[in-house]
Scaffold this motif. Structure first.
Motif, PDB file in Angstrom:
ATOM      1  N   PRO A  11       0.823  -1.233   0.000  1.00 50.06           N
ATOM      2  CA  PRO A  11       0.000   0.000   0.000  1.00 50.06           C
ATOM      3  C   PRO A  11       0.849   1.271   0.000  1.00 50.06           C
ATOM      4  CG  PRO A  11      -0.950  -1.608   1.487  1.00 50.06           C
ATOM      5  CD  PRO A  11       0.393  -2.156   1.064  1.00 50.06           C
ATOM      6  N   LEU A  12       1.980   1.244   0.698  1.00 50.77           N
ATOM      7  CA  LEU A  12       2.867   2.412   0.704  1.00 50.77           C
ATOM      8  C   LEU A  12       3.544   2.571  -0.658  1.00 50.77           C
ATOM      9  CD1 LEU A  12       4.155   4.748   2.208  1.00 50.77           C
ATOM     10  CD2 LEU A  12       5.844   3.158   3.130  1.00 50.77           C
ATOM     11  N   GLN A  13       3.991   1.462  -1.250  1.00 53.74           N
ATOM     12  CA  GLN A  13       4.564   1.504  -2.597  1.00 53.74           C
ATOM     13  C   GLN A  13       3.549   2.095  -3.578  1.00 53.74           C
ATOM     14  OE1 GLN A  13       6.211  -2.210  -4.044  1.00 53.74           O
ATOM     15  NE2 GLN A  13       6.811  -2.808  -1.978  1.00 53.74           N
ATOM     16  N   ARG A  14       2.306   1.608  -3.477  1.00 50.56           N
ATOM     17  CA  ARG A  14       1.251   2.062  -4.398  1.00 50.56           C
ATOM     18  C   ARG A  14       1.038   3.571  -4.299  1.00 50.56           C
ATOM     19  NH1 ARG A  14      -3.181  -0.004  -2.304  1.00 50.56           N
ATOM     20  NH2 ARG A  14      -3.913   2.009  -1.615  1.00 50.56           N
ATOM     21  N   CYS A  41       3.061   5.905  -3.112  1.00 56.26           N
ATOM     22  CA  CYS A  41       4.247   6.635  -3.597  1.00 56.26           C
ATOM     23  C   CYS A  41       4.311   6.629  -5.121  1.00 56.26           C
ATOM     24  CB  CYS A  41       5.523   6.034  -3.016  1.00 56.26           C
ATOM     25  SG  CYS A  41       5.702   6.273  -1.244  1.00 56.26           S
ATOM     26  N   LEU A  42       4.124   5.456  -5.718  1.00 56.14           N
ATOM     27  CA  LEU A  42       4.192   5.354  -7.184  1.00 56.14           C
ATOM     28  C   LEU A  42       3.072   6.132  -7.861  1.00 56.14           C
ATOM     29  CD1 LEU A  42       5.203   1.634  -7.717  1.00 56.14           C
ATOM     30  CD2 LEU A  42       6.469   3.648  -8.464  1.00 56.14           C
ATOM     31  N   GLU A  43       1.851   5.991  -7.360  1.00 54.02           N
ATOM     32  CA  GLU A  43       0.740   6.720  -7.978  1.00 54.02           C
ATOM     33  C   GLU A  43       0.959   8.223  -7.908  1.00 54.02           C
ATOM     34  OE1 GLU A  43      -2.927   5.328  -6.205  1.00 54.02           O
ATOM     35  OE2 GLU A  43      -2.956   3.538  -7.483  1.00 54.02           O
ATOM     36  N   ASN A  44       1.377   8.723  -6.749  1.00 49.73           N
ATOM     37  CA  ASN A  44       1.630  10.165  -6.620  1.00 49.73           C
ATOM     38  C   ASN A  44       2.737  10.619  -7.564  1.00 49.73           C
ATOM     39  OD1 ASN A  44      -0.367  10.634  -4.718  1.00 49.73           O
ATOM     40  ND2 ASN A  44       1.004  10.313  -2.985  1.00 49.73           N
ATOM     41  N   ALA A  45       3.847   9.873  -7.585  1.00 44.97           N
ATOM     42  CA  ALA A  45       4.980  10.260  -8.435  1.00 44.97           C
ATOM     43  C   ALA A  45       4.614  10.188  -9.919  1.00 44.97           C
ATOM     44  CB  ALA A  45       6.179   9.358  -8.147  1.00 44.97           C
ATOM     45  N   LEU A  46       3.976   9.110 -10.329  1.00 43.92           N
ATOM     46  CA  LEU A  46       3.627   8.945 -11.750  1.00 43.92           C
ATOM     47  C   LEU A  46       2.586   9.967 -12.192  1.00 43.92           C
ATOM     48  CD1 LEU A  46       3.542   5.060 -11.939  1.00 43.92           C
ATOM     49  CD2 LEU A  46       5.194   6.574 -13.075  1.00 43.92           C
ATOM     50  N   ASN A  47       1.555  10.180 -11.382  1.00 41.24           N
ATOM     51  CA  ASN A  47       0.520  11.136 -11.767  1.00 41.24           C
ATOM     52  C   ASN A  47       1.061  12.563 -11.811  1.00 41.24           C
ATOM     53  OD1 ASN A  47      -2.057   9.750 -12.317  1.00 41.24           O
ATOM     54  ND2 ASN A  47      -1.692   8.899 -10.289  1.00 41.24           N
ATOM     55  N   ARG A  48       1.985  12.873 -10.937  1.00 42.66           N
ATOM     56  CA  ARG A  48       2.597  14.208 -10.950  1.00 42.66           C
ATOM     57  C   ARG A  48       3.514  14.356 -12.170  1.00 42.66           C
ATOM     58  NH1 ARG A  48       4.901  16.179  -5.507  1.00 42.66           N
ATOM     59  NH2 ARG A  48       2.678  16.240  -5.173  1.00 42.66           N
ATOM     60  N   ALA A  49       4.381  13.364 -12.393  1.00 40.61           N
ATOM     61  CA  ALA A  49       5.351  13.445 -13.491  1.00 40.61           C
ATOM     62  C   ALA A  49       4.671  13.396 -14.857  1.00 40.61           C
ATOM     63  CB  ALA A  49       6.369  12.314 -13.377  1.00 40.61           C
ATOM     64  N   LEU A  50       3.583  12.644 -14.958  1.00 45.44           N
ATOM     65  CA  LEU A  50       2.922  12.452 -16.259  1.00 45.44           C
ATOM     66  C   LEU A  50       1.642  13.274 -16.407  1.00 45.44           C
ATOM     67  CD1 LEU A  50       3.451   8.599 -16.487  1.00 45.44           C
ATOM     68  CD2 LEU A  50       4.669  10.363 -17.785  1.00 45.44           C
ATOM     69  N   ALA A  51       1.429  14.256 -15.536  1.00 49.63           N
ATOM     70  CA  ALA A  51       0.194  15.053 -15.556  1.00 49.63           C
ATOM     71  C   ALA A  51      -0.075  15.666 -16.930  1.00 49.63           C
ATOM     72  CB  ALA A  51       0.241  16.138 -14.484  1.00 49.63           C
ATOM     73  N   THR A  52       0.936  16.253 -17.537  1.00 45.62           N
ATOM     74  CA  THR A  52       0.755  16.882 -18.856  1.00 45.62           C
ATOM     75  C   THR A  52       0.430  15.833 -19.906  1.00 45.62           C
ATOM     76  OG1 THR A  52       2.306  18.627 -18.240  1.00 45.62           O
ATOM     77  CG2 THR A  52       1.856  18.362 -20.583  1.00 45.62           C
ATOM     78  N   MET A 112       0.331  -1.235 -13.718  1.00 47.41           N
ATOM     79  CA  MET A 112      -0.214   0.115 -13.847  1.00 47.41           C
ATOM     80  C   MET A 112      -1.205   0.180 -14.989  1.00 47.41           C
ATOM     81  SD  MET A 112       3.490   1.830 -13.801  1.00 47.41           S
ATOM     82  CE  MET A 112       4.622   0.947 -12.762  1.00 47.41           C
ATOM     83  N   THR A 113      -2.184   1.062 -14.821  1.00 45.33           N
ATOM     84  CA  THR A 113      -3.152   1.323 -15.875  1.00 45.33           C
ATOM     85  C   THR A 113      -3.589   2.774 -15.778  1.00 45.33           C
ATOM     86  OG1 THR A 113      -5.187   0.523 -16.922  1.00 45.33           O
ATOM     87  CG2 THR A 113      -5.213   0.679 -14.519  1.00 45.33           C
ATOM     88  N   LEU A 114      -4.279   3.232 -16.801  1.00 40.93           N
ATOM     89  CA  LEU A 114      -4.863   4.569 -16.777  1.00 40.93           C
ATOM     90  C   LEU A 114      -6.365   4.404 -16.615  1.00 40.93           C
ATOM     91  CD1 LEU A 114      -4.325   7.648 -17.165  1.00 40.93           C
ATOM     92  CD2 LEU A 114      -4.954   7.299 -19.561  1.00 40.93           C
ATOM     93  N   LYS A 115      -6.891   4.985 -15.569  1.00 38.83           N
ATOM     94  CA  LYS A 115      -8.331   4.927 -15.292  1.00 38.83           C
ATOM     95  C   LYS A 115      -8.812   6.360 -15.169  1.00 38.83           C
ATOM     96  CE  LYS A 115     -11.548   1.898 -13.959  1.00 38.83           C
ATOM     97  NZ  LYS A 115     -11.988   0.809 -14.767  1.00 38.83           N
ATOM     98  N   GLY A 116      -9.637   6.791 -16.127  1.00 33.48           N
ATOM     99  CA  GLY A 116     -10.049   8.188 -16.141  1.00 33.48           C
ATOM    100  C   GLY A 116      -8.843   9.056 -16.426  1.00 33.48           C
ATOM    101  N   GLN A 117      -8.539   9.950 -15.532  1.00 36.92           N
ATOM    102  CA  GLN A 117      -7.391  10.848 -15.677  1.00 36.92           C
ATOM    103  C   GLN A 117      -6.311  10.551 -14.631  1.00 36.92           C
ATOM    104  OE1 GLN A 117      -6.951  13.523 -18.104  1.00 36.92           O
ATOM    105  NE2 GLN A 117      -8.439  12.135 -19.012  1.00 36.92           N
ATOM    106  N   LYS A 118      -6.238   9.307 -14.186  1.00 35.02           N
ATOM    107  CA  LYS A 118      -5.268   8.932 -13.157  1.00 35.02           C
ATOM    108  C   LYS A 118      -4.598   7.612 -13.504  1.00 35.02           C
ATOM    109  CE  LYS A 118      -6.218  11.969  -9.833  1.00 35.02           C
ATOM    110  NZ  LYS A 118      -5.329  13.009  -9.510  1.00 35.02           N
ATOM    111  N   ILE A 119      -3.330   7.524 -13.161  1.00 37.06           N
ATOM    112  CA  ILE A 119      -2.621   6.251 -13.245  1.00 37.06           C
ATOM    113  C   ILE A 119      -2.871   5.528 -11.931  1.00 37.06           C
ATOM    114  CG2 ILE A 119      -0.362   5.148 -13.307  1.00 37.06           C
ATOM    115  CD1 ILE A 119       0.555   7.411 -15.127  1.00 37.06           C
ATOM    116  N   LEU A 120      -3.284   4.289 -12.040  1.00 42.05           N
ATOM    117  CA  LEU A 120      -3.509   3.455 -10.870  1.00 42.05           C
ATOM    118  C   LEU A 120      -2.450   2.358 -10.849  1.00 42.05           C
ATOM    119  CD1 LEU A 120      -7.395   3.011 -10.984  1.00 42.05           C
ATOM    120  CD2 LEU A 120      -6.061   4.709  -9.725  1.00 42.05           C
ATOM    121  N   VAL A 121      -1.997   2.028  -9.669  1.00 48.61           N
ATOM    122  CA  VAL A 121      -1.000   0.973  -9.478  1.00 48.61           C
ATOM    123  C   VAL A 121      -1.667  -0.164  -8.713  1.00 48.61           C
ATOM    124  CG1 VAL A 121       1.214   0.403  -8.408  1.00 48.61           C
ATOM    125  CG2 VAL A 121       0.896   2.635  -9.479  1.00 48.61           C
TER     126      VAL A 121
END
Length: 168
Positions: free
Chosen positions: A27-30, A32-43, A71-80
């Motif tokens: 859950p902690l990995q998830r 961290c990864l979701e926050n980092a990926l969604n921030r880095a790939l927001a554009t 990982m997948t894209l669901k709506g406008q978010k990357i989910l891990v």
């Protein structure tokens, strides 16, 4: 002397990180990864450059750490998700090689042909993921992350180069 130390650090680094990487609760990995990926790939998400990942699963495995994430894209978010999730495409590589790719010191195609990066599953989806990585603007990362990746990749690249240098 420094070259030998550098090579040992490059070799032992993944071994030293293996236990903490595996011990970190998923859950902690998830988070961290979701926050980092969604921030880095927001554009890229906003510009729909990741639409190809909607309802598809990408599995990334760091082989020498023995950790994986889906990982997948669901709506406008990357989910891990946990690695038990069935993946449409899988990318597998050693930590140092993945850092070299992230730091733009090695090309994913080169590592693939050297069998240091494995890609399995949906070839078209794998190519789209690879193209996204190749075209990703690293300047979008937070400055400390960008600096850290660049320095680490440079350290690994220099240490790898000295390993193959023949001394007179």
């Amino acid at each position: 002397m420094f070259d030998q130390l550098q090579q040992q650090l490059i070799k032992l680094g993944p071994q030293l990180l293996r236990v903490p990487a595996q011990a970190m609760p998923f859950p902690l990995q998830r988070v961290c990864l979701e926050n980092a990926l969604n921030r880095a790939l927001a554009t890229s998400i906003e510009d729909e450059e990741l639409a190809f990942l909607a309802d598809k699963w990408l599995k990334v495995t760091v082989t020498d750490l023995d950790v994986s994430w889906c990982m997948t894209l669901k709506g406008q978010k990357i989910l891990v998700a946990a690695p038990q999730q069935a993946a449409d495409v899988s990318f597998m590589g050693a930590l140092n090689d993945l850092i070299l790719i992230a730091g733009r010191k090695e090309d994913a195609d080169t590592l693939f042909f050297q069998r240091r990066l494995q890609i399995e599953g949906d070839t078209e989806l794998g190519l789209e993921v690879k193209n996204l990585l190749d075209g990703f603007d690293m300047a979008l990362l937070p400055k400390p992350a960008l600096h850290g990746i660049a320095k680490l990749a440079e350290f690994i690249a220099q240490g790898s180069a000295t390993r193959f240098t023949v001394s007179p």
